[in-house]
Design a protein around this motif. Sequence first.
Motif, PDB file in Angstrom:
ATOM      1  N   GLU A 799       0.825  -1.203   0.000  1.00  0.00           N
ATOM      2  CA  GLU A 799       0.000   0.000   0.000  1.00  0.00           C
ATOM      3  C   GLU A 799       0.863   1.259   0.000  1.00  0.00           C
ATOM      4  N   LEU A 800       1.973   1.205   0.709  1.00  0.00           N
ATOM      5  CA  LEU A 800       2.866   2.374   0.714  1.00  0.00           C
ATOM      6  C   LEU A 800       3.440   2.644  -0.666  1.00  0.00           C
ATOM      7  N   ASN A 803       0.881   4.276  -3.053  1.00  0.00           N
ATOM      8  CA  ASN A 803       0.407   5.623  -2.725  1.00  0.00           C
ATOM      9  C   ASN A 803       1.455   6.636  -3.189  1.00  0.00           C
ATOM     10  N   VAL A 806       3.110   8.828  -0.529  1.00  0.00           N
ATOM     11  CA  VAL A 806       3.965   8.197   0.479  1.00  0.00           C
ATOM     12  C   VAL A 806       5.270   7.682  -0.129  1.00  0.00           C
TER      13      VAL A 806
END
Length: 967
Positions: A799-800, A803, A806
Motif C-alpha cells: 500500500e505504501l 500511494n 507516500v
Amino acid sequence: MSGAMSGAMSEITSAGRPSPGRPSRGQGAFEVLRAQLREAAAAFADGPDALEGILLGMVDDVDRAVREPLEIFPVCHHSPASALAMARRLRRKRPKVVYLELCEDMAPLLTELRNCRLPVAVQAFATEIDGFPAEWSPLSVVAPVTEASAEYQAIAYALDTPGVELVLVDRSSDHVFQWDARRAETTRPDGPDGPGGSDGGEEAGLHGDAVGVEIGDLRPRFAELEEHLLRHGRVRHWSEWWHQYVEQPLGESDHESYRQAMLLIGSLFRRLAPGDPHRLRVDEDRERHMWTRMRQHLAASGTDPADCLYVCGAFHAVSRVAEFGVGGAGGFEPGPRTATTWQYGLIPSSHAAIEAQFGLAPGSVSIAATVWAKNLRRTRVEPYRLAGQAGAKPRKKTGGQAKKQAAAPPQASPAPEAPAADRLSGFLRQPPVLDGLDEAELLGWSVEIVRAARRNGYLASTADAIAVFETSILLAGMRDRARPTPYDFQDAAVTCIEKDAVPGRRDVRRLVEIMMGGDRIGQVGYESLPPLARDVYDRLAPLELKLQQRGVRRALLDIAARPELEQCSDVLWMLRYLLPRGAARPVMGERKLGERPIQESWDLALGTHQRALIELGYEGVSIEQVLEQRLRRAAYDPKATAAGVLAAGEDATLYLRSRRLADELGTHALQVLSAERSVDGAPEVLRRIRRLLAYYRTAEPALPPWIESFVRTGYAHYCTLLPTAFTDDDATVRQVAAMLGFLFSMEGLALSLGCDRTQLELAVAQSHPENPSKTALLWAAQTQLGHLSRAELSARCGELLANPLVVPAYPRYLSGFLHALEPAPGLTGFVVEAVSNAFGRLPDEVLLPWLPTLITTLRSGGAELAPLLIREAGRIFPGRLAELDEWTPPWRAGPAAGPEPAPVRSGRPGGGGAALLAAHPAALDAVAALLGCDEPWQTAAPARTGAALTGRYPDTAAALEALLADV
C-alpha cells in the motif's frame, strides 16, 4: 617612553667608545655609569625625569645585589654562559651551602639524577586532589634539568662534595597551584618564538600538560621592548637575540662582568614588565618566601653568609621586596598546604619538550648544548657531573686522596673579596672578536651540512659548501654581527642548498638542527623508577627485549609452546589499556571473554613512553591496582552511564579476571540503569549485556545474581520508556531498535525471573510514532509479538508503494525495517523482499538519492546486520546470471504470498500435531524432559508412545507444530 628607552638601550650597547677608567676610592662603584646614564636620559628624553628614574634604578638594583653579603648568582635557564660561569665560581668560592631556586619539596629526588641520562625532569604529580577544582586533575609540576644548565652544575657540586649542603628555597609544588590563576601564560603554549614553541612531534609532548618550573625564566614581559630588540638586533626570535647579544659576550667574560650584566638585564626586564597585579604578587611572594627560608636556615645552622651561594633567576636577583637580603625585614609564611597527596619522581625530557613548554625557538636548546661543549673545549673549564651519571667521566683519585677528601670539609672561603668595581661600562662597549677557531668551525659546519644534504636526496656539491660558508659571513655582516651564529648558518644553508624543493622527508632547516646536536632525549635509570615501572620490566623480562631503550621492539609470544608467556600477555594487555596509543600495540592476537591466547605479536615502545609508565607508578604499586582504581573511577563518576559501567565490569573480567570487582561494578550498573531517563546508551547496553550473558552461560555453572537482576530491571525499565521513545524526536531509530532488541532477546530469561509479558504488550500498544522509520519499527515489533502477520505486513508495504504521496518517504520505512533486524532477526526474508520491491518499483529520482542513506545506515548502525541480509539474499536470489531471467521471487510464487495458515489446535491423537510428534518421538522426549515429565509411555506401540503424551498436552503439541512449520 618606548622610543626613549630604545635610544637609551642603543647608547648602553653601542660599541667603539673608550672604556671609562676604574672609579676612584672616593666614588661609588657605579658612579661613572650613573653619570653616563644621566647624560643619556637628558639627551634622549628631553629631560631627566622618567627615563632617568628607570636607568638609574637599574644601576641601583645592580649595586644593591652586588653589595649583599650572601652572594647572589643570577642565571638564565639552559644558558651555557650561566653554566660556565657557575662551574668557574663554584671551583673558586667552594661554598658550604648552596641555596637553589627550586620547589622545596623536590629535594629528595635530586640524588636520583645519578641513575639517569640527561635531560630529565623532576616531577611532582597528584591525581587525588583535595583543595583544588576537580577539573584540574591530574596536577603535574616539572623542572627540566640539562647538563648545560647552571642548576645542574650547582646540584652536582653540592651532592658530590662532602660537607656541602643543598637547600631548595622556592615554594612547594602545592603552592605553585595555590598561587596560580591557571592562565595561559603560566606554561606559555604560544610564545613569541612561534605558536606552540618547538615542532618536536612526539618528543615535544614528553611533559604532557605539566606546569613548567625553571630557574631563571629571563625574557622581556614588555611586548614592545621585545619587538624593539628583535627588530634592531635583526633577528627572528628571542632565542637568537639572546644567543647573539648575551650568550656569546658572557661566555668570554669574567665572573663580576657576568654577574653585573645579568643583574642589569634582570632589572631592565623587571622595571619594564607590564603591571599584571596577579603575576607581580606571585613573583614577590616567591621572593619573600625564598629570602625567609634562607634567613631561617642561616639562623638554624649558624653558617656564615659569606660561605653561601644563592642561585636564582636574574629576574628575582634584583628583587625590591622588604625581605630582600640577609638583613631583610620581617618574614613570610606561604600558608598551609592543601590535603592533596603528591607523588614525586623523574621523567624523561628532551630538548624539544623544553622548547615547546617554555616557548623557545626550535633547536635553541640543542644549539645551547653545542655552545656549552664548545665553551668547555675553549676555556678548559672542568664541569661538575654527578658520579655515576651517564656520560660522566670517572674521577681519577688515589684511595688515600679520596678518603682524605671525603673526611675533610670543603675548603674554607678565601679572604673577603674587595667590593666589586664597575665592570658594566667596559663590558657593554666591548665588541665580539672573530677568531680562527670560529672560522674553522664554520667551515666544518658547511662541509657537514652538504654531506647530510646528499644523504637526504639533495643535489649538493662542494660549490654549495663554499656558498654556505661565504653566505653565512655575508648574512652576519648584513646583520651587524662580528661573527656568524648558528642561526646565520642555518639561513645560509636553506638559501644555498634547499632552493625550491625538498626531495626527502627532512628540509635543510631540520638537517641543521640535527647537525647541531639534534633533539637529545633523556632516560630515567632502572634504579630511579617507581616500583610499578620496575615491576613491569621484571614481569616482561621473559620476552628478552631491551624495553628501556627508545624505539619499537617486536615481541613474539608463542604461548602454546611457552605457557609462562601468558603472564607477559596479561601485562601487555593491561599496558595497552593504561598507556597512550602506540606504547603497546597488538599486531596479532586479540582478547575476548572466554578465550585463551595461543599466539600473539606486539609492537612495544615502552622506552619512548617512559613518562606515561612512570606516572602510572604515582597511582599505585602495581598495574593491577592502577587498573582497578581507574575502572572504579570511571564507573563511579557522576556522569557515568549504565553502558559505561557495564564496560568497566567487562574490562574487569577481561583484563583482571576479577569476579569480585565485576560483581561490584555490575551491581552498580543496575543502580545507574534504574536512574537513567534517556535511551541514549541502549545500543551499547544491549551489545555488552549480550556478550556478558554469553560468557557467563559458558564459563559459569549459574548466572551471577547481578546479571539476573539487571535483566529483570532492564526489562521493566525499557518497557516503561518504550512509548515515550517512539514519540521522542531526540531518540533515534537505532536506540529504539536496541530497546526492542533487549526486550525480545532477553524475554525468555526475564519471564523465567518473574517478569510479565503483558508489560511489553501494553508498551507496544501504547506506542504511536509519527516518524516513518519508527512506524516501520513498530510494525516489526507487532509482527514479533504475533499481533501482525507477515502477510499483513507485506500488504502494508504494498500500500505504501501504491500511494504516490507516500512513495518519497518509503526509503525511511525501509531504514526502520533494517534496524528492526536487531529485535526481530526472523524478518530478514521480509526485509530482503521490501528492499527488492523498492528497487523494482521506486522511481530513480527517489531511489538514487536514498542509496547513500542506505549505505551509511548499514555502515554506521547496522554493520552487524549486513551479514544477515547478504546471507538471506544469497539464499533467495539465483547464483547464476543466466537463471535470473527465469527466476520468480518466492514472495510472488502463489502460496507463499497468501495468508499464513492458522495453527492446528487439536487435542485428538489423530490431529496434525499429534501425527507430527508421533513421527518424531526423540523431539517429544526432549520436550518431556524439559517439562519434568518422567511418566512412562501410555501406548502399546513403543515407537508411537508419544501420541498419548501429546493428547494429554494439546497446547504444547500445537506450539511445537507451529514452530516446526516456521522452520
